[in-house]
Design a protein around this motif. Structure first.
Motif, short mmCIF file in Angstrom:
data_model
loop_
_atom_site.label_atom_id
_atom_site.label_comp_id
_atom_site.label_asym_id
_atom_site.label_seq_id
_atom_site.Cartn_x
_atom_site.Cartn_y
_atom_site.Cartn_z
N LEU A 272 0.53 -1.18 -0.27
CA LEU A 272 -0.36 -0.13 -0.13
C LEU A 272 1.25 1.32 -0.10
CD1 LEU A 272 -2.81 -0.87 3.18
CD2 LEU A 272 -3.33 -0.76 0.28
N THR A 273 2.02 1.19 0.47
CA THR A 273 3.03 2.22 0.20
C THR A 273 3.81 2.38 -0.44
OG1 THR A 273 4.72 0.83 1.88
CG2 THR A 273 2.25 2.32 3.11
N GLY A 274 4.04 1.99 -0.74
CA GLY A 274 5.09 1.48 -2.85
C GLY A 274 5.80 0.46 -2.65
N GLU A 276 8.21 -3.19 -2.37
CA GLU A 276 9.00 -3.25 -2.34
C GLU A 276 10.46 -2.13 -2.28
OE1 GLU A 276 11.64 -5.76 0.28
OE2 GLU A 276 9.82 -6.74 -0.58
N ARG A 277 10.96 -2.27 -0.93
CA ARG A 277 12.12 -1.15 -0.89
C ARG A 277 12.49 -1.36 0.29
NH1 ARG A 277 7.29 0.40 0.57
NH2 ARG A 277 6.85 2.31 2.13
N PRO A 278 14.27 -0.55 -0.61
CA PRO A 278 14.57 -0.09 1.47
C PRO A 278 14.27 0.73 1.80
CG PRO A 278 15.97 0.69 -0.92
CD PRO A 278 14.61 0.36 -1.70
N MET A 279 14.78 1.12 3.59
CA MET A 279 13.97 1.30 4.27
C MET A 279 12.89 0.61 5.06
SD MET A 279 17.13 2.58 4.28
CE MET A 279 17.32 3.59 6.21
N PHE A 280 12.18 0.36 4.05
CA PHE A 280 10.73 0.31 4.35
C PHE A 280 10.43 -0.37 6.23
CE2 PHE A 280 7.00 -2.95 5.11
CZ PHE A 280 6.22 -1.58 5.40
N ASN A 281 11.48 -1.72 6.67
CA ASN A 281 11.71 -2.60 7.52
C ASN A 281 11.38 -1.21 8.42
OD1 ASN A 281 10.44 -4.75 6.13
ND2 ASN A 281 12.13 -5.15 5.78
N GLU A 282 12.07 -0.47 8.39
CA GLU A 282 12.83 0.60 9.42
C GLU A 282 11.87 1.68 9.84
OE1 GLU A 282 16.50 -0.34 7.30
OE2 GLU A 282 14.96 -0.73 7.47
N GLY A 375 11.65 5.16 4.94
CA GLY A 375 10.67 4.83 4.82
C GLY A 375 9.32 5.09 5.64
N ASP A 376 9.18 5.87 5.13
CA ASP A 376 7.77 6.64 5.50
C ASP A 376 6.45 5.81 5.55
OD1 ASP A 376 5.75 8.80 6.31
OD2 ASP A 376 6.48 10.43 5.33
N VAL A 377 5.95 5.37 5.90
CA VAL A 377 4.87 5.22 6.71
C VAL A 377 3.08 5.49 6.75
CG1 VAL A 377 5.77 2.35 6.66
CG2 VAL A 377 4.88 3.94 8.92
N TYR A 378 3.95 7.13 7.24
CA TYR A 378 2.59 8.08 7.95
C TYR A 378 2.36 8.66 6.56
CZ TYR A 378 0.35 11.55 10.20
OH TYR A 378 -0.72 12.47 10.72
N VAL A 379 3.40 9.45 5.64
CA VAL A 379 2.94 9.98 4.61
C VAL A 379 3.37 9.44 3.09
CG1 VAL A 379 3.10 11.31 2.70
CG2 VAL A 379 2.10 12.01 5.43
N PRO A 380 3.27 8.63 2.69
CA PRO A 380 4.63 6.62 2.45
C PRO A 380 4.74 7.63 1.24
CG PRO A 380 1.77 5.84 2.14
CD PRO A 380 2.18 8.01 3.42
N PHE A 381 6.29 7.05 0.46
CA PHE A 381 6.10 6.79 -0.63
C PHE A 381 5.62 6.60 -1.76
CE2 PHE A 381 9.46 5.38 -4.24
CZ PHE A 381 10.04 7.13 -4.10
N SER A 382 4.59 5.92 -1.92
CA SER A 382 3.21 5.74 -2.85
C SER A 382 2.58 7.41 -2.68
CB SER A 382 2.08 4.52 -2.58
OG SER A 382 1.22 5.65 -1.22
N MET A 383 2.83 7.91 -2.10
CA MET A 383 1.85 9.40 -2.89
C MET A 383 2.74 9.79 -4.09
SD MET A 383 -0.22 10.60 -0.78
CE MET A 383 -0.64 8.86 -0.76
N ARG A 403 12.69 12.54 -6.37
CA ARG A 403 14.02 12.28 -5.81
C ARG A 403 13.63 11.37 -4.87
NH1 ARG A 403 18.35 16.54 -6.33
NH2 ARG A 403 18.51 17.10 -9.29
N ALA A 404 14.36 9.65 -4.92
CA ALA A 404 14.30 9.19 -3.28
C ALA A 404 15.07 9.65 -2.48
CB ALA A 404 13.60 7.79 -3.31
#
Length: 468
Positions: A272-274, A276-282, A375-383, A403-404
């Motif tokens: 939902l948030t973008g 598989e990607r680095p930093m998500f787990n953290e 790694g932002d799951v509040y305003v996630p990378f999917s935005m 830019r990521a």
């Protein structure tokens, strides 16, 4: 060299603007009836009262920085700060702050890249906004009103200023939403204080507008369904009672350690948030996940910003892995999921100005450079992904560079990451040099362990980026 903004603006046609105006006014009757439209209905936000603590408006000069004039005051119920270098370069940067909470006192924040701006000769200005809560409409209008009052404020303080030759807007979090919305064609056509910015830098912004809240709703629905207490109505009347049960079934320690069932929930949230990607787990294991859970149990009015339910999960596709193809288990989960459907009146065009929740539809015609932590799951990378798809659909993605950044939390940026994005945008707008960015839609690219290293600060990458 003549700027890109004046050389090649997107054709926001008169017909489009006329359609917006007609829609906002409720129609296009030509029968000569000039009866004014009925007043717009009110919402809870309109009944709230806010004030400025004027004792907190003054701010001091930065040590070792170029000499500036600094002014502060109240404009239309919003506090403000303005800083203009003595060697002003003729350009103005408006800064929009993030979410200010739900208190009755509004406050103003300095631009985070203040030192960089004044060192480069830019003037900057920031508004407190006239209200708190997630009131992006007020944020756009109050920021624009301050930009329009810039010369007058200078004159009131004994300095004659020319009209800015360029005006840019930057913002963080909710302010990122404001910065992106401010350069939308619909905003320019319907704002009470219209400003045509020359470029924007939305940082960690809510670039999917209402899609952020759809994600919050979808996350709660998924959590309940996994645990076996699926939602059957909205808002969930007994959520306060259910929440501990749902959380304990998914986490052994909230939010840092998951159960086997929680591992499945974690994968759903990842998608939902973008993806598989680095930093998500953290990020999932951190405090921002707890903040997301703090949004659960609410109705769909975004704390009274809307007066009808604005959540909609009819377009949400739940996935258990990074493969977009649906497995039988995923299909069954999606078919069983309770669906929220927004009231079509909840966020319609208004007759009295901007939508209550301004759109970021991708109707842009000036350079926009965004940065977002992975790694932002509040305003996630999917935005970022949603925003990119919207611009691609309109053919406006030529104006967008994204830019990521390999940060874990919300708006977890270094100063050099922010200044680099600003300088990239202004160099593009002023000199025609389009900056590099990251691909955000290709799943394999985003999932690469080195993704986000290119634009992340050297101060953070040695320990998080793979060795080259």
């Amino acid at each position: 060299m003549r700027s890109i903004a004046s050389r090649g603006r997107l054709a926001v046609t008169l017909s489009v603007l006329a359609a917006l105006a007609l829609s906002a006014c409720g129609g296009g009757d030509d029968d000569g009836d000039e009866t004014p439209p009925a007043p717009e209905e009110l919402r809870v936000q309109d009944s709230r009262q806010f004030s400025v603590d004027e004792t907190r408006l003054p701010f001091t000069a930065l040590a070792g920085a170029p000499e500036t004039d600094r002014w502060w005051g109240v404009l239309r119920g919003a506090g403000y700060r303005v800083e203009v270098p003595k060697n002003w370069n003729g350009m103005l940067v408006m800064y929009a702050h993030g979410y200010g909470g739900t208190g009755a006192t509004v406050s103003v924040s300095d631009a985070p890249i203040r030192a960089h701006l004044i060192a480069q000769g830019y003037a900057w200005a920031a508004s407190s906004f006239s209200s708190n809560y997630y009131d992006v409409r007020a944020g756009v209008e109050d920021t624009n009103a301050l930009a329009l009052a810039f010369q007058q404020i200078g004159a009131q303080n004994g300095r004659t200023l020319a009209a800015p030759k360029k005006t840019y807007i930057i913002g963080t979090s909710m302010g990122g939403h404001i910065a992106a919305a401010a350069v939308e064609a619909e905003t320019i056509a319907t704002a009470n204080n219209p400003v045509r910015y020359h470029g924007a830098v939305p940082m960690c912004g809510v670039l999917g507008d209402t899609e952020l809240y759809n994600y919050f709703g979808a996350s709660q629905i998924a959590a309940q369904q996994l645990v076996g207490v699926p939602a059957t109505a909205w808002p969930v009347a007994n959520w306060a009672t259910l929440a501990p049960q749902v959380r304990s079934a998914l986490f052994t320690t909230f939010p840092s350690a998951t159960t086997p069932l929680g591992d499945q929930y974690k994968e759903i949230v990842k998608q939902l948030t973008g993806g598989e990607r680095p930093m998500f787990n953290e990020g999932f294991a951190g405090g921002m996940n707890a903040t997301v859970w703090g949004t659960f149990g609410r109705d769909g009015t975004i704390n009274g910003i809307l007066n009808k339910d604005g959540y909609d999960t009819t377009g949400i596709v739940y996935q258990f892995d990074n493969d977009p193809a649906q497995t039988p288990a995923e299909t069954a989960f999606n078919q069983a999921a309770y669906r929220l459907k927004a009231d079509p009146e909840a966020n319609r065009l208004r007759r009295d100005g901007l939508r209550w929740f301004p759109k970021t539809a991708g109707q842009i015609s000036v350079p926009v450079v965004t940065i977002h932590t992975l790694g932002d799951v509040y305003v996630p990378f999917s935005m970022e992904q949603i925003y990119k798809r919207r611009t691609v659909a309109l053919g406006t993605d030529k104006w967008l560079v994204q830019r990521a950044i390999r940060g874990v939390s919300h708006c977890d940026f270094t100063l050099d990451e922010q200044t680099a994005a600003f300088d990239a945008m202004t160099n593009w707008e002023q000199n025609g040099v389009k900056p590099a960015g990251d691909e955000v839609l290709d799943r394999a690219t985003v999932a690469n362990p080195a993704y986000g290293c290119k634009f992340s600060s050297a101060s953070r990458t040695p320990n998080s980026c793979p060795a080259s």
